[in-house]
Design a protein around this motif. Sequence first.
Motif, PDB file in Angstrom:
ATOM      1  N   ILE A 105       1.132  -0.912  -0.264  1.00  0.00           N
ATOM      2  CA  ILE A 105      -0.006   0.414  -0.007  1.00  0.00           C
ATOM      3  C   ILE A 105       1.003   1.362   0.066  1.00  0.00           C
ATOM      4  O   ILE A 105       1.561   1.507   0.967  1.00  0.00           O
ATOM      5  N   CYS A 106       0.837   1.575  -0.848  1.00  0.00           N
ATOM      6  CA  CYS A 106       2.223   3.402  -1.357  1.00  0.00           C
ATOM      7  C   CYS A 106       1.930   3.785   0.106  1.00  0.00           C
ATOM      8  O   CYS A 106       0.528   4.652   0.640  1.00  0.00           O
ATOM      9  N   LYS A 107       2.363   5.050   0.649  1.00  0.00           N
ATOM     10  CA  LYS A 107       2.307   5.463   1.771  1.00  0.00           C
ATOM     11  C   LYS A 107       2.018   7.334   0.705  1.00  0.00           C
ATOM     12  O   LYS A 107       2.793   8.158   1.928  1.00  0.00           O
ATOM     13  N   HIS A 108       2.215   6.862  -0.067  1.00  0.00           N
ATOM     14  CA  HIS A 108       1.310   8.734  -0.633  1.00  0.00           C
ATOM     15  C   HIS A 108       0.238   8.850  -0.488  1.00  0.00           C
ATOM     16  O   HIS A 108      -0.332   9.052   0.640  1.00  0.00           O
ATOM     17  N   LEU A 109      -0.809   8.040  -1.267  1.00  0.00           N
ATOM     18  CA  LEU A 109      -2.462   8.169  -0.768  1.00  0.00           C
ATOM     19  C   LEU A 109      -2.898   7.035  -0.927  1.00  0.00           C
ATOM     20  O   LEU A 109      -4.355   7.036  -1.780  1.00  0.00           O
ATOM     21  N   GLY A 110      -1.916   5.378  -0.919  1.00  0.00           N
ATOM     22  CA  GLY A 110      -2.842   4.610  -0.917  1.00  0.00           C
ATOM     23  C   GLY A 110      -3.371   3.323  -2.249  1.00  0.00           C
ATOM     24  O   GLY A 110      -3.374   2.256  -1.924  1.00  0.00           O
ATOM     25  N   CYS A 111      -2.524   3.561  -3.145  1.00  0.00           N
ATOM     26  CA  CYS A 111      -2.588   2.986  -4.555  1.00  0.00           C
ATOM     27  C   CYS A 111      -1.459   1.855  -4.280  1.00  0.00           C
ATOM     28  O   CYS A 111      -1.294   1.652  -3.590  1.00  0.00           O
ATOM     29  N   THR A 112      -1.504   1.039  -4.902  1.00  0.00           N
ATOM     30  CA  THR A 112      -0.951  -0.553  -5.008  1.00  0.00           C
ATOM     31  C   THR A 112       0.018  -0.338  -5.681  1.00  0.00           C
ATOM     32  O   THR A 112       0.213  -0.315  -6.647  1.00  0.00           O
ATOM     33  N   HIS A 157       7.800   0.785  -7.756  1.00  0.00           N
ATOM     34  CA  HIS A 157       7.314   1.642  -8.457  1.00  0.00           C
ATOM     35  C   HIS A 157       5.587   1.727  -7.868  1.00  0.00           C
ATOM     36  O   HIS A 157       4.665   0.447  -8.306  1.00  0.00           O
ATOM     37  N   CYS A 158       4.784   3.389  -7.651  1.00  0.00           N
ATOM     38  CA  CYS A 158       3.724   2.741  -7.925  1.00  0.00           C
ATOM     39  C   CYS A 158       3.061   3.753  -9.019  1.00  0.00           C
ATOM     40  O   CYS A 158       3.298   4.843  -9.865  1.00  0.00           O
ATOM     41  N   PRO A 159       1.977   3.068  -9.532  1.00  0.00           N
ATOM     42  CA  PRO A 159       1.750   3.477 -10.726  1.00  0.00           C
ATOM     43  C   PRO A 159       0.404   4.572 -10.398  1.00  0.00           C
ATOM     44  O   PRO A 159       0.070   5.841 -11.399  1.00  0.00           O
ATOM     45  N   CYS A 160       0.001   5.332  -9.666  1.00  0.00           N
ATOM     46  CA  CYS A 160      -0.805   6.464  -9.882  1.00  0.00           C
ATOM     47  C   CYS A 160      -0.239   7.538 -10.089  1.00  0.00           C
ATOM     48  O   CYS A 160      -0.302   8.714 -10.360  1.00  0.00           O
ATOM     49  N   HIS A 161       0.889   7.780  -8.359  1.00  0.00           N
ATOM     50  CA  HIS A 161       1.185   9.444  -8.938  1.00  0.00           C
ATOM     51  C   HIS A 161       3.414   9.356  -8.666  1.00  0.00           C
ATOM     52  O   HIS A 161       4.018  10.557  -8.250  1.00  0.00           O
ATOM     53  N   GLY A 162       3.570   7.790  -9.293  1.00  0.00           N
ATOM     54  CA  GLY A 162       4.611   7.766  -9.375  1.00  0.00           C
ATOM     55  C   GLY A 162       5.780   7.932  -7.929  1.00  0.00           C
ATOM     56  O   GLY A 162       6.601   7.957  -8.468  1.00  0.00           O
ATOM     57  N   ALA A 163       5.048   8.105  -7.516  1.00  0.00           N
ATOM     58  CA  ALA A 163       6.205   7.022  -5.606  1.00  0.00           C
ATOM     59  C   ALA A 163       7.238   5.826  -6.224  1.00  0.00           C
ATOM     60  O   ALA A 163       6.585   4.984  -6.869  1.00  0.00           O
ATOM     61  N   ARG A 164       8.571   6.189  -5.413  1.00  0.00           N
ATOM     62  CA  ARG A 164       9.510   4.748  -5.753  1.00  0.00           C
ATOM     63  C   ARG A 164      10.052   4.808  -4.537  1.00  0.00           C
ATOM     64  O   ARG A 164      10.055   5.300  -3.259  1.00  0.00           O
ATOM     65  N   GLU A 196      10.623   8.376  -3.754  1.00  0.00           N
ATOM     66  CA  GLU A 196      10.146   9.748  -4.328  1.00  0.00           C
ATOM     67  C   GLU A 196       8.733   9.730  -4.070  1.00  0.00           C
ATOM     68  O   GLU A 196       8.469   9.368  -3.723  1.00  0.00           O
ATOM     69  N   VAL A 197       7.739  11.268  -3.974  1.00  0.00           N
ATOM     70  CA  VAL A 197       6.832  11.197  -3.682  1.00  0.00           C
ATOM     71  C   VAL A 197       6.141  11.047  -2.472  1.00  0.00           C
ATOM     72  O   VAL A 197       5.535  12.083  -2.117  1.00  0.00           O
ATOM     73  N   ALA A 198       6.650  10.083  -1.938  1.00  0.00           N
ATOM     74  CA  ALA A 198       6.387   9.514  -0.596  1.00  0.00           C
ATOM     75  C   ALA A 198       6.607   9.124   0.495  1.00  0.00           C
ATOM     76  O   ALA A 198       7.899   9.959   0.411  1.00  0.00           O
TER      77      ALA A 198
END
Lengths: 223, 184
Positions: B114-121, B135-142, B151-153
Motif C-alpha cells: 500500500i503506497c504511503k503517498h495516497l494508498g494505491c498499490t 513503483h506506484c502507478p498513481c503518482h510515481g512514488a518509488r 520519491e513522492v511518498a
Amino acid sequence: MFKNIYNWIDERLDVTPIWRDVADHEVPEHVNPAHHFSAFVYCFGGLTFFITVIQILSGMFLTMYYVPDIINAYASVEYLQSSVAFGQIVRGMHHWGASLVIVMMFLHTMRVFFTGSYKAPREMNWVVGMLIFFVMLGLGLTGYLLPWDNKAYFATKVTLEIANSVPVMGPVLKELMQGGTIVGAETLTRFFALHVFFLPAVLLSLLVGHFIMIRRQGISGPL
Amino acid sequence: MSSHNDQQDIWPEQPPSRKEMSRRQFLTYTLGGATAFMGAGTILPMVRFVVDPILHKKGAGDFIKVAEISKITEEPQEFTFELKQKDGWYDSTATLTAWIRKDAKGDIYALSPICKHLGCTVGWNNNKAHPDEYHCPCHGARYTKLGKNLEVAPKPLDQYKTKFDNGWVLLGDIVPNTVASEEA
Ligand code: HEM
Ligand code: FES
C-alpha cells in the motif's frame, strides 16, 4: 381558467408581491447576453444551479432502485441502468451532471474572480460560495463510491488516505468517515447517507444564503 | 403600581435589596435549562451512534501462514493470503498481498504494497526507467528493496509483523517500516 384560480388564491393570500419580489427584476444591460454577447459569462451561476437541480431530481429517482449494500449495490445499479426503461438516461444525467456541475461552478467562480465581484460588500457571498464548492466536492466524493465497483472502491481508498494525511486529526477522521477500519459495508451506508441526506441539506441551506445575498446586494456593476 | 414613585420618596437612598431571583431570570434559567436538556437529549444519542465504529476495540490480528521459508529469495516475491474479517453485519475474507524477501544476511521481511503517498498499490520492478525498485502507478512514488521512500511518498512502505514456524513464514498486523533505516 388558470387566471381565475390564480386570482382566487391571490385575493386570499396576496401572493403577487411574493413572486414579484423573487422574480420581477430587470436584468442589467451588462449581464444580458442579448446586449453584449460576452455577458454569457454571467450565466454560469444559473447554469450551476440548473445542473444542481438536475442532480437532486435524478438522484431522488435513482434511489428508487439503488440499494446501499455491498452485496447488492453494484447489481442494483447494473439493473437500473440496463433493464429499467430510460435508466441509462437517468443514471447518465446524474453521472455526467456530477462532472458538469463542477465545471460550471469553476467557470462561475472564474467569472466572479475576474469581474472582481467578490469585493465589498460581497465578501460574505464569496465565502459562502467557497463552502458550496467544498460541499459539492463532498457530494462528488461520496457519490463516487455508491456504484461499488472497483473504480469506486479504490478511489475511495485514496480519498480516505487524503483524509488520513490531515495533521493530528487524520487517522480519527479517516476511521470516522470509513465507519470502521476497512472500506466496507459501513463505509457504503455512511457515504450513502451523507450523499443523499446530509450534504444536500447543507447544500440547499448554503444556496438559500447565496441567493438571499445576491437579492440584497444586487448583481455587481460593469467593469 | 402608581405607588411606585411614592416609595422612592419614602426610601430615598436604597430600596431594600431583595435576594430572590427575578421572575425574568427564573424563566430564563428554567426555559434555557429545559431547552438545553431537550437539545442534548436529541443530539447525544445520534453523536454516540455515528462515532460507534471508531470506539470498537481492535484486537491484535492473528498470524497467518503465508509462504514456505524455503521459497523466499533475495528477489522480492509477491504472496497473497486471506484474512477473515468482520465487515459490519457481514463476515468476509480480505485478500492481502505481501512482498517478501530475505536480505544478504538471510533475514526475512515482508512489505505491504500500500503506497504511503495516497494508498494505491505498488508493484516490484514495474517501471523500466527504475529497475529493482517498487513503483506506484498513481503518482510515481518509488521505493527501494527495503521499502525506503525515494520519491513522492512521505514514508517508507509498511511491514507485516512476521513469525516463523515449522518452515513457514507467518504474517500478522501491518506496522511501520523498521528495515528501511538500515539503508544509509
Ligand atoms: C449536486 C449534487 C450531487 C452530485 C454532485 C452527485 C454526484 C454523484 C456521483 C459522482 C455519483 C456516482 C455516479 C456514477 O458513478 O455513475 C452519484 C451517484 C448517486 N447519487 Fe448523487 N450527486 C448529487 C446529488 C444527489 C442527490 C440529492 C441524491 C438523492 C437524493 C443522489 C443520489 C445518488 C444515488 C442513489 C447514486 C448511486 C447510483 C449511481 O451510481 O448511478 N445524488 N452521485
Ligand atoms: S498513491 Fe502512490 S504515488 Fe500517489
